[in-house]
Motif scaffolding. Sequence first.
Motif, PDB file in Angstrom:
ATOM      1  N   ASN A 159      25.313   8.518 -21.022  1.00 23.62           N
ATOM      2  CA  ASN A 159      24.046   9.247 -21.337  1.00 23.62           C
ATOM      3  C   ASN A 159      22.868   8.707 -20.811  1.00 23.62           C
ATOM      4  OD1 ASN A 159      25.732  11.045 -22.981  1.00 23.62           O
ATOM      5  ND2 ASN A 159      25.197  10.142 -24.810  1.00 23.62           N
ATOM      6  N   THR A 160      22.752   7.343 -20.979  1.00 27.09           N
ATOM      7  CA  THR A 160      21.411   6.881 -20.529  1.00 27.09           C
ATOM      8  C   THR A 160      21.385   7.011 -18.827  1.00 27.09           C
ATOM      9  OG1 THR A 160      21.247   5.235 -22.251  1.00 27.09           O
ATOM     10  CG2 THR A 160      19.989   4.666 -20.214  1.00 27.09           C
ATOM     11  N   LEU A 161      22.509   6.637 -18.273  1.00 23.84           N
ATOM     12  CA  LEU A 161      22.791   6.666 -16.924  1.00 23.84           C
ATOM     13  C   LEU A 161      22.551   8.205 -16.293  1.00 23.84           C
ATOM     14  CD1 LEU A 161      25.686   4.278 -15.923  1.00 23.84           C
ATOM     15  CD2 LEU A 161      23.100   3.928 -15.558  1.00 23.84           C
ATOM     16  N   GLN A 162      23.020   9.135 -16.953  1.00 24.36           N
ATOM     17  CA  GLN A 162      22.683  10.532 -16.838  1.00 24.36           C
ATOM     18  C   GLN A 162      21.416  10.980 -16.832  1.00 24.36           C
ATOM     19  OE1 GLN A 162      25.678  12.298 -19.408  1.00 24.36           O
ATOM     20  NE2 GLN A 162      27.311  12.605 -18.071  1.00 24.36           N
ATOM     21  N   GLU A 163      20.772  10.459 -17.790  1.00 22.46           N
ATOM     22  CA  GLU A 163      19.318  10.882 -18.139  1.00 22.46           C
ATOM     23  C   GLU A 163      18.632  10.066 -16.901  1.00 22.46           C
ATOM     24  OE1 GLU A 163      18.244   9.614 -21.870  1.00 22.46           O
ATOM     25  OE2 GLU A 163      19.245  10.966 -22.821  1.00 22.46           O
ATOM     26  N   TRP A 164      18.869   8.892 -16.594  1.00 25.46           N
ATOM     27  CA  TRP A 164      18.174   8.363 -15.174  1.00 25.46           C
ATOM     28  C   TRP A 164      18.567   8.893 -14.133  1.00 25.46           C
ATOM     29  CZ3 TRP A 164      20.269   5.574 -10.955  1.00 25.46           C
ATOM     30  CH2 TRP A 164      19.219   4.786 -10.310  1.00 25.46           C
ATOM     31  N   CYS A 165      20.025   9.765 -13.939  1.00 25.64           N
ATOM     32  CA  CYS A 165      20.067  10.162 -12.489  1.00 25.64           C
ATOM     33  C   CYS A 165      19.044  11.419 -12.444  1.00 25.64           C
ATOM     34  CB  CYS A 165      21.559  10.558 -12.521  1.00 25.64           C
ATOM     35  SG  CYS A 165      22.655   9.034 -11.968  1.00 25.64           S
ATOM     36  N   THR A 166      19.225  12.205 -13.673  1.00 24.73           N
ATOM     37  CA  THR A 166      18.419  13.537 -13.745  1.00 24.73           C
ATOM     38  C   THR A 166      16.884  13.473 -13.458  1.00 24.73           C
ATOM     39  OG1 THR A 166      20.057  14.211 -15.525  1.00 24.73           O
ATOM     40  CG2 THR A 166      17.635  15.218 -15.501  1.00 24.73           C
ATOM     41  N   GLY A 167      16.125  12.300 -14.077  1.00 24.22           N
ATOM     42  CA  GLY A 167      15.069  11.752 -13.790  1.00 24.22           C
ATOM     43  C   GLY A 167      14.888  11.410 -12.054  1.00 24.22           C
ATOM     44  N   CYS A 168      15.782  10.748 -11.730  1.00 19.04           N
ATOM     45  CA  CYS A 168      15.767  10.673 -10.076  1.00 19.04           C
ATOM     46  C   CYS A 168      15.879  11.804  -9.435  1.00 19.04           C
ATOM     47  CB  CYS A 168      17.136   9.674  -9.677  1.00 19.04           C
ATOM     48  SG  CYS A 168      16.747   7.903 -10.193  1.00 19.04           S
ATOM     49  N   ASP A 169      16.731  12.817  -9.773  1.00 20.87           N
ATOM     50  CA  ASP A 169      16.631  14.054  -9.090  1.00 20.87           C
ATOM     51  C   ASP A 169      15.615  14.687  -9.244  1.00 20.87           C
ATOM     52  OD1 ASP A 169      19.366  13.588  -8.325  1.00 20.87           O
ATOM     53  OD2 ASP A 169      20.299  14.859 -10.066  1.00 20.87           O
ATOM     54  N   ALA A 170      14.741  14.645 -10.084  1.00 22.57           N
ATOM     55  CA  ALA A 170      13.423  15.536 -10.265  1.00 22.57           C
ATOM     56  C   ALA A 170      12.415  14.833  -9.570  1.00 22.57           C
ATOM     57  CB  ALA A 170      13.139  15.531 -11.916  1.00 22.57           C
ATOM     58  N   VAL A 171      12.452  13.509  -9.307  1.00 23.08           N
ATOM     59  CA  VAL A 171      11.550  12.656  -8.495  1.00 23.08           C
ATOM     60  C   VAL A 171      11.883  13.186  -6.917  1.00 23.08           C
ATOM     61  CG1 VAL A 171      10.694  10.553  -7.707  1.00 23.08           C
ATOM     62  CG2 VAL A 171      11.309  10.879 -10.346  1.00 23.08           C
ATOM     63  N   LEU A 172      13.151  12.986  -6.840  1.00 26.42           N
ATOM     64  CA  LEU A 172      13.471  13.293  -5.282  1.00 26.42           C
ATOM     65  C   LEU A 172      13.174  14.863  -4.939  1.00 26.42           C
ATOM     66  CD1 LEU A 172      16.855  11.661  -5.177  1.00 26.42           C
ATOM     67  CD2 LEU A 172      14.806  11.091  -4.057  1.00 26.42           C
ATOM     68  N   GLY A 174      10.584  16.750  -6.617  1.00 27.71           N
ATOM     69  CA  GLY A 174       8.781  16.555  -6.370  1.00 27.71           C
ATOM     70  C   GLY A 174       8.552  15.863  -4.977  1.00 27.71           C
ATOM     71  N   ILE A 175       9.123  14.886  -4.121  1.00 29.73           N
ATOM     72  CA  ILE A 175       8.971  14.219  -3.270  1.00 29.73           C
ATOM     73  C   ILE A 175       9.275  15.183  -2.147  1.00 29.73           C
ATOM     74  CG2 ILE A 175       9.470  12.496  -1.596  1.00 29.73           C
ATOM     75  CD1 ILE A 175      10.004  10.574  -3.985  1.00 29.73           C
ATOM     76  N   SER A 176      10.319  15.974  -2.050  1.00 22.92           N
ATOM     77  CA  SER A 176      10.834  16.668  -1.210  1.00 22.92           C
ATOM     78  C   SER A 176       9.889  18.033  -0.923  1.00 22.92           C
ATOM     79  CB  SER A 176      12.173  17.582  -1.622  1.00 22.92           C
ATOM     80  OG  SER A 176      12.571  18.443  -0.575  1.00 22.92           O
ATOM     81  N   LYS A 177       9.310  18.594  -2.231  1.00 23.01           N
ATOM     82  CA  LYS A 177       8.143  19.538  -2.212  1.00 23.01           C
ATOM     83  C   LYS A 177       7.019  18.945  -1.376  1.00 23.01           C
ATOM     84  CE  LYS A 177      10.068  22.069  -6.221  1.00 23.01           C
ATOM     85  NZ  LYS A 177       9.836  22.402  -7.599  1.00 23.01           N
ATOM     86  N   GLN A 178       6.457  17.765  -1.928  1.00 24.90           N
ATOM     87  CA  GLN A 178       5.469  17.254  -1.221  1.00 24.90           C
ATOM     88  C   GLN A 178       5.521  17.113   0.509  1.00 24.90           C
ATOM     89  OE1 GLN A 178       4.221  13.883  -3.220  1.00 24.90           O
ATOM     90  NE2 GLN A 178       4.118  14.927  -5.222  1.00 24.90           N
ATOM     91  N   VAL A 179       6.674  16.802   0.749  1.00 28.75           N
ATOM     92  CA  VAL A 179       6.955  16.405   2.185  1.00 28.75           C
ATOM     93  C   VAL A 179       7.018  17.745   2.851  1.00 28.75           C
ATOM     94  CG1 VAL A 179       8.819  16.058   4.070  1.00 28.75           C
ATOM     95  CG2 VAL A 179       8.234  14.521   1.830  1.00 28.75           C
ATOM     96  N   ASN A 180       7.395  18.842   2.101  1.00 25.59           N
ATOM     97  CA  ASN A 180       7.405  20.339   2.882  1.00 25.59           C
ATOM     98  C   ASN A 180       5.975  20.850   2.983  1.00 25.59           C
ATOM     99  OD1 ASN A 180      10.103  20.378   3.234  1.00 25.59           O
ATOM    100  ND2 ASN A 180      10.489  21.424   1.082  1.00 25.59           N
ATOM    101  N   ARG A 181       5.257  20.495   1.921  1.00 25.49           N
ATOM    102  CA  ARG A 181       3.706  20.963   1.946  1.00 25.49           C
ATOM    103  C   ARG A 181       3.118  20.275   3.102  1.00 25.49           C
ATOM    104  NH1 ARG A 181       4.070  21.342  -3.840  1.00 25.49           N
ATOM    105  NH2 ARG A 181       3.481  19.215  -4.150  1.00 25.49           N
TER     106      ARG A 181
END
Length: 226
Positions: A159-172, A174-181
Amino acid sequence: MEVEQIKTLSGPALAKAVSSLLEAPNLYVFSDILELPNVRELEKGPHAPVYQLLKLFAYGTYSDYRQRAASLPELTPAQRNKLRHLSIISLASNQKCLHYSLLLQQLELKNVRELEDLLIEALYCRVIQGKLDQRNQQVEVDCSKSRDLGPNALPGIVNTLQEWCTGCDAVLSGISKQVNRANLERKRQQKKKNEVETQVKELKKKTRSGSWMGFGIGPSRGGFRR
């Protein structure tokens, strides 16, 4: 005594060897011993308390021992010290700032002097790495030795690893949106730059053209005319 030597033992000799291993100063992981077939046989024989003590050293804490002390062998001073070290490791896995009040309670020590002696020993043996904060009555833990994973620990880790992966996906994301902008803004700025350069070129052309028209040279009777 090495694990390979334990494989050849049984009965009282095996129980005695296991008890001795619980005192070994640099041994903090016991899964290899627990998985040995001859050690598992201790669970259902007259030496079952030794096997249960081994499991407690693998997964439990000093507080767990105190709750079950009546059914377990009495700890030697070295075993008691080791189990307290293991308990500190478990506490440090959940929080990196351990207050003296919590440690005194969990380790059942009489006073701060005893606690600090134990903590200094743990730091010296690299059971934990960090520093004592005597002013604020706490120990700040940077890292610690590893312990065996309990039978029910895996789902929590997953569960901890899944939460970490979910957090990483959210960060990625956000970064992708910033790159597109940023790319869109770069294209907009480039387009604006091109438009300005085009206007400058046109203005230069008009300026040069106006100069020849206003001050043109042509034939006339008097020679050159202005």
